[in-house]
Motif scaffolding. Structure first.
Motif, mmCIF file in Angstrom:
data_model
loop_
_atom_site.group_PDB
_atom_site.id
_atom_site.type_symbol
_atom_site.label_atom_id
_atom_site.label_comp_id
_atom_site.label_asym_id
_atom_site.label_seq_id
_atom_site.Cartn_x
_atom_site.Cartn_y
_atom_site.Cartn_z
ATOM 1 N N UNK A 140 0.420 -1.220 0.001
ATOM 2 C CA UNK A 140 0.255 -0.234 -0.039
ATOM 3 C C UNK A 140 0.881 1.103 -0.049
ATOM 4 N N UNK A 141 2.394 0.894 0.479
ATOM 5 C CA UNK A 141 3.236 2.576 0.888
ATOM 6 C C UNK A 141 3.208 2.424 -0.530
ATOM 7 N N UNK A 142 3.603 1.650 -1.316
ATOM 8 C CA UNK A 142 4.511 1.293 -2.648
ATOM 9 C C UNK A 142 3.962 2.266 -3.160
ATOM 10 N N UNK A 143 1.990 1.836 -3.543
ATOM 11 C CA UNK A 143 0.814 2.801 -4.686
ATOM 12 C C UNK A 143 1.571 4.109 -4.408
ATOM 13 N N UNK A 144 1.121 4.471 -2.640
ATOM 14 C CA UNK A 144 0.678 5.024 -2.522
ATOM 15 C C UNK A 144 1.593 6.509 -3.249
ATOM 16 N N UNK A 145 3.237 5.935 -2.605
ATOM 17 C CA UNK A 145 4.556 6.803 -2.897
ATOM 18 C C UNK A 145 4.524 6.998 -4.855
ATOM 19 N N UNK A 146 4.466 6.193 -5.380
ATOM 20 C CA UNK A 146 4.586 5.613 -6.629
ATOM 21 C C UNK A 146 3.374 6.304 -7.538
ATOM 22 N N UNK A 147 2.130 6.451 -6.339
ATOM 23 C CA UNK A 147 0.872 6.919 -7.307
ATOM 24 C C UNK A 147 0.002 6.110 -8.621
ATOM 25 N N UNK A 148 0.911 4.743 -8.153
ATOM 26 C CA UNK A 148 0.759 3.910 -9.133
ATOM 27 C C UNK A 148 -0.128 2.754 -8.996
ATOM 28 N N UNK A 149 -1.681 2.464 -8.731
ATOM 29 C CA UNK A 149 -1.958 1.859 -7.952
ATOM 30 C C UNK A 149 -1.613 0.158 -8.469
ATOM 31 N N UNK A 150 -1.208 -0.216 -9.681
ATOM 32 C CA UNK A 150 -0.692 -1.706 -9.294
ATOM 33 C C UNK A 150 0.452 -1.838 -9.596
ATOM 34 N N UNK A 151 1.382 -0.871 -9.030
ATOM 35 C CA UNK A 151 2.897 -1.094 -8.812
ATOM 36 C C UNK A 151 2.905 -2.276 -8.053
ATOM 37 N N UNK A 173 14.709 7.278 12.185
ATOM 38 C CA UNK A 173 13.466 6.458 12.337
ATOM 39 C C UNK A 173 12.709 5.627 13.354
ATOM 40 N N UNK A 174 13.011 4.685 12.639
ATOM 41 C CA UNK A 174 12.903 3.232 13.187
ATOM 42 C C UNK A 174 13.439 3.222 14.992
ATOM 43 N N UNK A 175 13.960 3.626 15.412
ATOM 44 C CA UNK A 175 14.600 4.162 16.426
ATOM 45 C C UNK A 175 13.334 5.320 17.330
ATOM 46 N N UNK A 176 13.798 6.084 16.650
ATOM 47 C CA UNK A 176 12.253 6.968 17.337
ATOM 48 C C UNK A 176 10.633 6.724 17.081
ATOM 49 N N UNK A 177 10.287 5.851 16.449
ATOM 50 C CA UNK A 177 8.498 6.076 16.506
ATOM 51 C C UNK A 177 9.115 4.155 17.533
ATOM 52 N N UNK A 178 10.052 3.650 17.396
ATOM 53 C CA UNK A 178 10.009 2.818 19.527
ATOM 54 C C UNK A 178 10.048 3.342 20.706
ATOM 55 N N UNK A 179 11.083 4.604 20.486
ATOM 56 C CA UNK A 179 10.501 5.475 21.515
ATOM 57 C C UNK A 179 9.717 5.907 21.797
ATOM 58 N N UNK A 180 8.996 6.228 21.378
ATOM 59 C CA UNK A 180 7.638 7.053 20.933
ATOM 60 C C UNK A 180 6.388 6.165 21.672
ATOM 61 N N UNK A 199 7.698 5.988 7.629
ATOM 62 C CA UNK A 199 8.643 5.207 8.288
ATOM 63 C C UNK A 199 8.617 3.864 6.838
ATOM 64 N N UNK A 200 7.549 3.501 6.402
ATOM 65 C CA UNK A 200 7.700 2.787 5.289
ATOM 66 C C UNK A 200 7.999 3.274 4.172
ATOM 67 N N UNK A 205 11.888 4.068 0.308
ATOM 68 C CA UNK A 205 13.052 4.922 -0.475
ATOM 69 C C UNK A 205 14.499 5.033 -0.920
ATOM 70 N N UNK A 206 15.193 4.460 1.024
ATOM 71 C CA UNK A 206 16.511 3.953 1.066
ATOM 72 C C UNK A 206 16.975 2.707 0.708
ATOM 73 N N UNK A 207 16.546 1.920 0.877
ATOM 74 C CA UNK A 207 17.021 0.578 0.303
ATOM 75 C C UNK A 207 17.455 -0.187 -0.507
ATOM 76 N N UNK A 208 18.473 -0.575 -1.065
ATOM 77 C CA UNK A 208 19.148 -0.744 -2.480
ATOM 78 C C UNK A 208 17.910 -1.601 -2.766
ATOM 79 N N UNK A 209 17.987 -1.998 -3.827
ATOM 80 C CA UNK A 209 16.983 -2.258 -4.827
ATOM 81 C C UNK A 209 17.802 -3.524 -5.733
ATOM 82 N N UNK A 210 17.890 -4.853 -5.441
ATOM 83 C CA UNK A 210 18.441 -5.970 -6.128
ATOM 84 C C UNK A 210 18.309 -5.790 -6.996
ATOM 85 N N UNK A 211 19.406 -5.707 -8.172
ATOM 86 C CA UNK A 211 19.938 -6.358 -9.431
ATOM 87 C C UNK A 211 18.958 -7.067 -10.120
ATOM 88 N N UNK A 212 18.305 -7.064 -11.271
ATOM 89 C CA UNK A 212 18.054 -8.033 -11.789
ATOM 90 C C UNK A 212 18.936 -9.330 -11.933
#
Length: 342
Positions: A140-151, A173-180, A199-200, A205-212
């Motif tokens: 759901x986060x990926x589709x909202x982020x890209x604006x593509x409902x088929x992503x 962010x992960x640490x701060x959400x846990x602390x909160x 966070x999602x 956006x940050x995590x490296x994507x595996x090359x095909x």
């Protein structure tokens, strides 16, 4: 450790907070049966358990902090469409997975799906903050982020270096959400759902994507077991290391490990380990907050017990002495201080 017959995914129940301080096998079994989280814990060999866990979870996401002086082994209670993102701050964790073995350490974050995990082995002194997320939540986060409902979700690497600014921001962010969560709980906190959503987005956006072209292992170096060995070395530079230990983690013989290092890295394993420790020592020598720490103490931090030996190795490796590097750091700090007062 054998997987018990936990009934279904309902064992992973939403709960505002959970807190456990496990110090006996009886407490361990009770937590496994009633704790309401998605994994079951067991002891490391015959070692009495010492495991502290604090966290919070809802239907689509859970965040928690783990600290274990004893170390432990664990495995999923059920097959579920979940992934766990983990930032390790102490020790390391080894994933035994159908797609290969992976190591999480302070320099390498992990993103591992439940499907295919055989067992996780956390070393003594293990500390980490983690987030377990439903794949549907990420989709759901990926589709909202890209604006593509088929992503569809990208194929993300199972292991990622944490040195980039975007990965450091994600860890923060992960640490701060846990602390909160731990400070105020979830009830009535209107900001927390927004932070989880962000966070999602950061993860995607940050995590490296595996090359095909890359397989299911820790790509970029071939063979895969060499990357596993390198990650293990990186996670244990402040600890004594033996080639037999490294080879065992990588699942190969010492001879195979030595041949792979010479072929792929251009060095013997011992030379590589010493070089990485020297590089870490140089980083600390240049660190402004360590300017008052004696050079000999910094050297011991990275396993160089004798100052003269450290100095000789350092000069051969970098072409200057540790004192010259320290002087460079002081000059840099002085320039920054002067610029700040102008």
């Amino acid at each position: 450790m054998t997987r018990r017959g936990y009934p279904d995914e309902s064992i992973w129940r939403p709960q505002t907070s959970f807190l456990a301080n496990i110090a006996s096998r009886k407490q361990l079994q009770s937590f496994n049966d009633t704790g309401g989280i998605a994994v079951a814990f067991d002891v490391m060999r015959a070692t009495p358990p010492e495991i502290q866990i604090s966290g919070s979870q809802e239907a689509g996401i859970a965040l928690w902090h783990t600290h274990s002086p004893s170390g432990f082994v664990s495995q999923p209670k059920f097959n579920a469409n979940l992934v766990t993102m983990r930032f390790v701050t102490g020790g390391h964790i080894l994933y035994r997975h159908q797609g290969g073995d992976f190591i999480g350490a302070p320099t390498f974050a992990t993103l591992i799906g439940f499907d295919g995990i055989r067992q996780m082995e956390a070393a003594p002194g293990f500390t980490a903050v983690s987030a377990t997320i439903l794949v549907a939540t990420l989709l759901r986060a990926q589709r909202a982020l890209t604006g593509d409902e088929t992503a569809e979700l990208p194929h993300l690497e199972p292991v990622a270096e944490v040195e980039s600014p975007s990965m450091k921001a994600l860890a923060f962010t992960v640490t701060q959400v846990h602390r909160r969560m731990q400070a105020a709980g979830r009830h009535g906190d209107f900001v927390l759902p927004l932070l989880e959503e962000i966070m999602c987005y950061q993860l995607l956006s940050a995590w490296p994507v595996r090359s095909p072209r890359e397989g299911a292992g820790l790509a970029t170096l071939s063979p895969r077991y060499l990357r596993l060995a390198l990650n293990y070395i990186e996670a244990n530079l402040t600890n004594p290391l033996t080639l037999a230990e490294i080879a065992a983690v990588a699942g190969v013989s010492v001879r195979t490990l030595q041949v792979a290092f010479h072929r792929e890295v251009g060095q013997a394993p011992t030379q590589f380990i010493i070089g990485r420790r020297l590089e870490r020592a140089r980083r600390d020598l240049l660190e402004i907050r360590d300017l008052d720490v004696p050079i000999a103490e910094l050297a011991k931090r990275w396993g160089f017990a004798h100052a003269s030996d450290f100095g000789q190795r350092y000069r051969r490796h970098f072409g200057c002495t540790p004192s010259e590097t320290r002087r460079q750091a002081r000059e840099t700090a002085g320039r920054r201080s002067h610029a700040a007062t102008e």
